[in-house]
Design an enzyme around this catalytic site. Structure first.
Site, PDB file in Angstrom:
ATOM      1  N   GLY A  40       0.904  -1.238  -0.009  1.00 55.79           N
ATOM      2  CA  GLY A  40       0.084   0.179  -0.160  1.00 55.79           C
ATOM      3  C   GLY A  40       0.894   1.279   0.088  1.00 55.79           C
ATOM      4  CD  GLN A  61       3.525   5.941   2.711  1.00 53.27           C
ATOM      5  OE1 GLN A  61       2.372   5.218   2.491  1.00 53.27           O
ATOM      6  NE2 GLN A  61       4.286   5.163   3.424  1.00 53.27           N
ATOM      7  CG  LEU A 116       6.668   1.267   1.700  1.00 49.30           C
ATOM      8  CD1 LEU A 116       5.998   1.475   0.388  1.00 49.30           C
ATOM      9  CD2 LEU A 116       7.765   0.196   1.525  1.00 49.30           C
TER      10      LEU A 116
HETATM   11 NI    NI Z   1       2.743   3.444   5.881  1.00 50.09          NI
END
Ligand code: NI
Length: 191
Positions: free
Chosen positions: A47, A52, A103
């Site tokens: 995901g 991000q 991440l």
């Molecule tokens: Ni995350």
């Protein structure tokens, strides 16, 4: 552009409430969404949320491989799903603990409580309404990604910070059978 840099915990963008995408602006995401998919796959994630990659808009993507969809009966794998302005409706007050990575927090894993069954809605990449149901790992990933849009990272959801650590140390210590299984299965539990 292709692969974009993933920003990490500490970057103020990850603490922001991401902006709602206006329906008339969905088409402007045409350059962003393919890059999100490329970036997520390159990073071996399941995901990714737009913040991000430094874009504070309410856009998430996820992809549940069949190897991660078997923990709960009825928990189906899910091909790549784009969700713009996602909303979650928990169908139960029940939460279960499960290991998560992110991440934006490389190499760490933590045990996080999440609702076991949810409905979710939003718009797809063409701006068409999406309405779906998820359980288990699929439901967990959606909750993790929507949290990113509200400036929340998974450690803030944890009830026991003793269950936060480096994945290689957990693997070394065989800390929990669950995590060990997850690591050996495919390791791609980052969102
Ligand atoms: Ni995350």
């Amino acid at each position: 552009m292709g692969i974009r840099p993933i920003i990490k915990m500490g970057n103020p963008i990850l603490r922001m409430n991401a902006e709602v995408v206006r329906p008339e602006d969905v088409h402007s995401l045409i350059s962003v969404i393919p890059d999100m998919i490329t970036t997520m796959r390159e990073a071996k994630g399941v995901g990714l949320a737009a913040p991000q990659i430094g874009i504070s808009l309410r856009v998430i993507i996820f992809e549940i491989p069949s190897s991660r969809a078997t923990s709960v009966k009825g928990d189906q794998p899910c091909g790549i799903q784009v969700l713009i302005n996602p909303k979650i409706d928990p169908l139960t007050s029940e939460k279960e603990l499960g290991w998560e990575g992110c991440l934006s927090i490389p190499e760490l894993r933590g045990e996080v409580p999440r609702y076991t069954r949810i409905n979710y809605t939003g718009l797809d990449a063409e701006g068409s309404p999406v309405k779906s149901y998820a359980t288990g790992f699929h439901a967990r990933v959606v909750q993790h990604e929507v949290d990113h849009l509200n400036g929340i990272l998974y450690p803030e959801r944890m009830v026991d910070l003793a269950r936060l650590g480096y994945i290689d140390e957990f693997a070394e210590a065989q800390e929990t059978q669950t995590l060990k299984n997850d690591i050996t299965r495919d390791g791609n539990d980052n969102g």
